[in-house]
Design a protein around this motif. Structure first.
Motif, PDB file in Angstrom:
ATOM      1  N   VAL A  48      13.509 -36.793 -37.102  1.00 50.33           N
ATOM      2  CA  VAL A  48      12.183 -36.248 -37.296  1.00 50.33           C
ATOM      3  C   VAL A  48      11.129 -37.260 -37.518  1.00 50.33           C
ATOM      4  N   HIS A  49      10.256 -37.304 -36.730  1.00 50.22           N
ATOM      5  CA  HIS A  49       9.271 -38.550 -36.846  1.00 50.22           C
ATOM      6  C   HIS A  49       7.877 -37.925 -37.344  1.00 50.22           C
ATOM      7  N   TRP A  50       7.445 -38.054 -38.553  1.00 54.59           N
ATOM      8  CA  TRP A  50       6.342 -37.242 -39.104  1.00 54.59           C
ATOM      9  C   TRP A  50       4.955 -38.035 -38.692  1.00 54.59           C
ATOM     10  N   GLN A  51       4.089 -36.982 -38.377  1.00 53.45           N
ATOM     11  CA  GLN A  51       2.550 -37.653 -37.987  1.00 53.45           C
ATOM     12  C   GLN A  51       1.796 -37.236 -39.057  1.00 53.45           C
ATOM     13  N   LYS A  52       0.981 -37.968 -39.681  1.00 56.35           N
ATOM     14  CA  LYS A  52       0.191 -37.655 -40.727  1.00 56.35           C
ATOM     15  C   LYS A  52      -1.316 -37.085 -40.151  1.00 56.35           C
ATOM     16  N   ILE A  53      -1.847 -36.061 -40.643  1.00 49.69           N
ATOM     17  CA  ILE A  53      -3.158 -35.543 -40.029  1.00 49.69           C
ATOM     18  C   ILE A  53      -3.896 -35.424 -41.352  1.00 49.69           C
ATOM     19  N   GLU A  54      -5.000 -36.112 -41.261  1.00 49.60           N
ATOM     20  CA  GLU A  54      -6.025 -36.090 -42.588  1.00 49.60           C
ATOM     21  C   GLU A  54      -7.444 -36.151 -42.288  1.00 49.60           C
ATOM     22  N   ALA A  55      -8.254 -35.596 -43.128  1.00 47.60           N
ATOM     23  CA  ALA A  55      -9.730 -35.561 -42.883  1.00 47.60           C
ATOM     24  C   ALA A  55      -9.978 -35.041 -44.605  1.00 47.60           C
ATOM     25  N   GLU A  56     -11.516 -35.161 -44.802  1.00 46.03           N
ATOM     26  CA  GLU A  56     -11.670 -34.763 -46.217  1.00 46.03           C
ATOM     27  C   GLU A  56     -11.301 -33.386 -46.748  1.00 46.03           C
ATOM     28  N   CYS A 116      -2.154 -32.876 -44.020  1.00 52.02           N
ATOM     29  CA  CYS A 116      -1.014 -32.090 -43.296  1.00 52.02           C
ATOM     30  C   CYS A 116      -0.126 -33.063 -42.599  1.00 52.02           C
ATOM     31  N   ASP A 117       1.226 -32.846 -42.479  1.00 50.57           N
ATOM     32  CA  ASP A 117       2.268 -33.526 -41.773  1.00 50.57           C
ATOM     33  C   ASP A 117       2.907 -32.559 -40.436  1.00 50.57           C
ATOM     34  N   TYR A 118       3.027 -33.166 -39.440  1.00 49.08           N
ATOM     35  CA  TYR A 118       3.431 -32.576 -38.229  1.00 49.08           C
ATOM     36  C   TYR A 118       4.453 -33.451 -37.710  1.00 49.08           C
ATOM     37  N   ALA A 119       5.615 -32.545 -37.332  1.00 49.85           N
ATOM     38  CA  ALA A 119       6.897 -33.462 -36.463  1.00 49.85           C
ATOM     39  C   ALA A 119       7.443 -32.301 -35.859  1.00 49.85           C
ATOM     40  N   LEU A 120       8.176 -32.653 -34.603  1.00 48.16           N
ATOM     41  CA  LEU A 120       9.342 -31.882 -33.923  1.00 48.16           C
ATOM     42  C   LEU A 120      10.472 -31.742 -34.620  1.00 48.16           C
ATOM     43  N   LEU A 121      10.738 -30.406 -35.275  1.00 49.71           N
ATOM     44  CA  LEU A 121      11.857 -30.215 -35.832  1.00 49.71           C
ATOM     45  C   LEU A 121      13.114 -29.940 -34.887  1.00 49.71           C
ATOM     46  N   PHE A 122      12.707 -29.078 -33.788  1.00 48.85           N
ATOM     47  CA  PHE A 122      13.736 -28.728 -33.025  1.00 48.85           C
ATOM     48  C   PHE A 122      13.374 -29.075 -31.578  1.00 48.85           C
ATOM     49  N   ALA A 162      16.958 -25.596 -42.254  1.00 47.32           N
ATOM     50  CA  ALA A 162      16.311 -26.817 -41.575  1.00 47.32           C
ATOM     51  C   ALA A 162      15.138 -27.179 -42.280  1.00 47.32           C
ATOM     52  N   VAL A 163      14.138 -26.281 -42.568  1.00 47.83           N
ATOM     53  CA  VAL A 163      12.689 -26.883 -42.833  1.00 47.83           C
ATOM     54  C   VAL A 163      13.128 -27.410 -44.317  1.00 47.83           C
ATOM     55  N   THR A 164      13.821 -26.674 -45.275  1.00 49.70           N
ATOM     56  CA  THR A 164      14.132 -27.253 -46.602  1.00 49.70           C
ATOM     57  C   THR A 164      14.814 -28.408 -46.364  1.00 49.70           C
ATOM     58  N   LYS A 165      15.771 -28.828 -45.767  1.00 46.43           N
ATOM     59  CA  LYS A 165      16.497 -30.200 -45.677  1.00 46.43           C
ATOM     60  C   LYS A 165      15.545 -31.119 -45.293  1.00 46.43           C
ATOM     61  N   THR A 166      14.564 -30.778 -44.458  1.00 42.33           N
ATOM     62  CA  THR A 166      13.752 -31.786 -43.499  1.00 42.33           C
ATOM     63  C   THR A 166      12.557 -32.235 -44.652  1.00 42.33           C
ATOM     64  N   THR A 167      12.092 -30.960 -45.433  1.00 38.49           N
ATOM     65  CA  THR A 167      11.022 -31.356 -46.360  1.00 38.49           C
ATOM     66  C   THR A 167      11.432 -31.588 -47.627  1.00 38.49           C
ATOM     67  N   GLY A 168      12.521 -31.023 -48.245  1.00 40.57           N
ATOM     68  CA  GLY A 168      12.709 -31.377 -49.609  1.00 40.57           C
ATOM     69  C   GLY A 168      12.207 -30.036 -50.238  1.00 40.57           C
ATOM     70  N   ALA A 179       3.296 -27.426 -30.384  1.00 40.46           N
ATOM     71  CA  ALA A 179       4.408 -27.229 -29.505  1.00 40.46           C
ATOM     72  C   ALA A 179       5.737 -26.593 -29.769  1.00 40.46           C
ATOM     73  N   PRO A 180       6.363 -26.046 -29.097  1.00 40.42           N
ATOM     74  CA  PRO A 180       7.481 -25.301 -29.360  1.00 40.42           C
ATOM     75  C   PRO A 180       8.499 -26.167 -30.183  1.00 40.42           C
ATOM     76  N   GLY A 181       8.981 -25.835 -31.238  1.00 42.53           N
ATOM     77  CA  GLY A 181      10.059 -26.410 -31.950  1.00 42.53           C
ATOM     78  C   GLY A 181       9.329 -27.288 -33.108  1.00 42.53           C
ATOM     79  N   SER A 182       7.908 -27.315 -33.097  1.00 43.41           N
ATOM     80  CA  SER A 182       7.123 -28.074 -34.213  1.00 43.41           C
ATOM     81  C   SER A 182       7.254 -27.491 -35.539  1.00 43.41           C
ATOM     82  N   LEU A 183       6.942 -28.334 -36.167  1.00 39.98           N
ATOM     83  CA  LEU A 183       6.783 -28.127 -38.007  1.00 39.98           C
ATOM     84  C   LEU A 183       5.564 -28.627 -38.361  1.00 39.98           C
ATOM     85  N   LEU A 184       4.690 -27.764 -38.951  1.00 41.26           N
ATOM     86  CA  LEU A 184       3.338 -28.266 -39.435  1.00 41.26           C
ATOM     87  C   LEU A 184       3.464 -28.073 -41.136  1.00 41.26           C
TER      88      LEU A 184
END
Length: 261
Positions: free
Chosen positions: A52-60, A64-70, A141-147, A216-221
C-alpha cells in the motif's frame, strides 16, 4: 520437507534406541516448526499481496491519506459479493431531512456494524445490521492497513452517475473524534470534492480552492481530523458515468454517547 543422514552400522552408532528415538522426535518437531513458520509467512504475504503506497492530501484544515487497498480484480470481486449480501434501507430510512423538509435519498443506503449500535444523521436514526462475511473481510483489511479499529460502516450504492451525494460533513456527536473515517470505493470511479466551509455559497467570506479527487475502485481514503470540522465533501452528478459504485465508510461510534440537544 525431508532430511538425509549417512547410513551407519549399529556398531558405529553408540546411541541407544531410546536416544535415537528422542533425537528423531526432536528433529521432526524442528522440521514441523520450520514448515509452520513457512506457511505463516506465505499466508502473511498473500493476505496483502501488493504493498500500500500512501499519498498525502493536505490543505488548510484538511488532512487525508489515499491509497489503493485492493487491485481492480479484487475490487470487482468484492463488489459482486456485496451485491448479493447487502440489504438496503427502505421506507423512512431511505429518506433524508434537509432544513425541515424530507426527501428521498438519491442513492441506496445500508448500515452494518457491531450489535446494538445506532447512527443518527440528517434526522434519521439507523441501526446496525450484523456484519456480512465480505464486510468483515474488508473491515479487517482496513484495520490492518491503518492500525485503526472500526465498529460501524455506512454503505452508499450509486446506480450510475445520476445518483449523487450533496455537500455535508461527517461531524455527528457519536463519532469518535480521534478516529479517521475510512472510505473504501468499489465499482465505477467517481469524482469526490472537498469544499472549505468559508468558501461555500453566496455568503462565502474567503477564496479557497476546492480539492477534487477521483476515487478509483479498490481505493481507500482516510479523512483525518480536523478535516470534517472545516471541509464539506460531496459526490456530484456525473452523467457520463454509466456503471454502479459502492462506497463503504467505516467509522468508530462511541458507546453510550449522550447527544447534546
Amino acid at each position: 520437507m525431508e532430511t538425509f543422514v549417512n547410513k551407519r552400522s549399529c556398531t558405529d552408532n553408540p546411541l541407544t534406541r531410546s536416544q535415537r528415538k528422542k533425537i528423531k522426535l526432536e528433529n521432526n518437531e524442528r522440521i514441523k516448526q520450520e514448515e509452520d513458520a513457512e506457511e505463516d509467512e506465505d499466508e502473511a504475504s498473500t493476505e496483502f499481496s501488493h504493498p500500500v503506497h500512501w499519498q498525502k492530501i493536505e490543505a488548510e484544515g484538511l488532512d487525508c491519506d489515499y491509497a489503493l487497498l485492493f487491485s481492480k480484480k479484487e475490487a470487482d470481486h468484492f463488489f459482486k459479493l456485496l451485491e448479493e449480501e447487502v440489504v438496503y434501507s427502505t421506507g423512512e430510512e431511505a429518506k433524508v431531512q434537509v432544513f425541515g423538509k424530507v426527501y428521498n435519498i438519491p442513492r441506496k443506503q445500508a448500515t452494518y456494524g457491531d450489535a446494538g449500535l445506532t447512527y443518527t444523521y440528517s434526522g434519521v436514526t439507523r441501526s446496525a445490521c450484523p456484519w456480512t462475511p465480505t464486510l468483515e473481510y474488508i473491515q479487517d483489511a482496513v484495520t490492518k492497513t491503518t492500525g485503526q479499529t472500526f465498529n460501524f460502516v455506512l454503505i452508499n450504492r450509486y446506480k450510475d452517475g445520476q445518483d449523487h451525494m450533496g455537500e455535508h460533513r461527517d461531524d455527528e456527536k457519536e463519532l469518535d473524534p480521534l478516529c479517521p473515517i475510512a472510505s473504501v470505493s468499489l465499482g465505477a470511479a467517481r469524482d469526490f470534492i472537498f469544499r472549505h466551509r468559508d468558501a461555500r455559497g453566496k455568503q462565502s467570506c474567503r477564496q479557497i480552492e476546492p480539492v477534487k479527487l477521483e476515487l478509483a475502485p479498490g481505493s481507500l481514503l482516510l479523512m483525518n481530523q480536523p478535516t470534517n470540522t472545516y471541509w464539506y465533501h460531496s459526490l456530484p452528478v456525473r452523467k457520463k458515468v454509466l456503471q454502479p459504485r459502492i462506497n463503504l465508510t467505516f467509522r468508530r461510534i462511541l458507546l453510550n454517547c449522550k447527544k447534546m440537544s
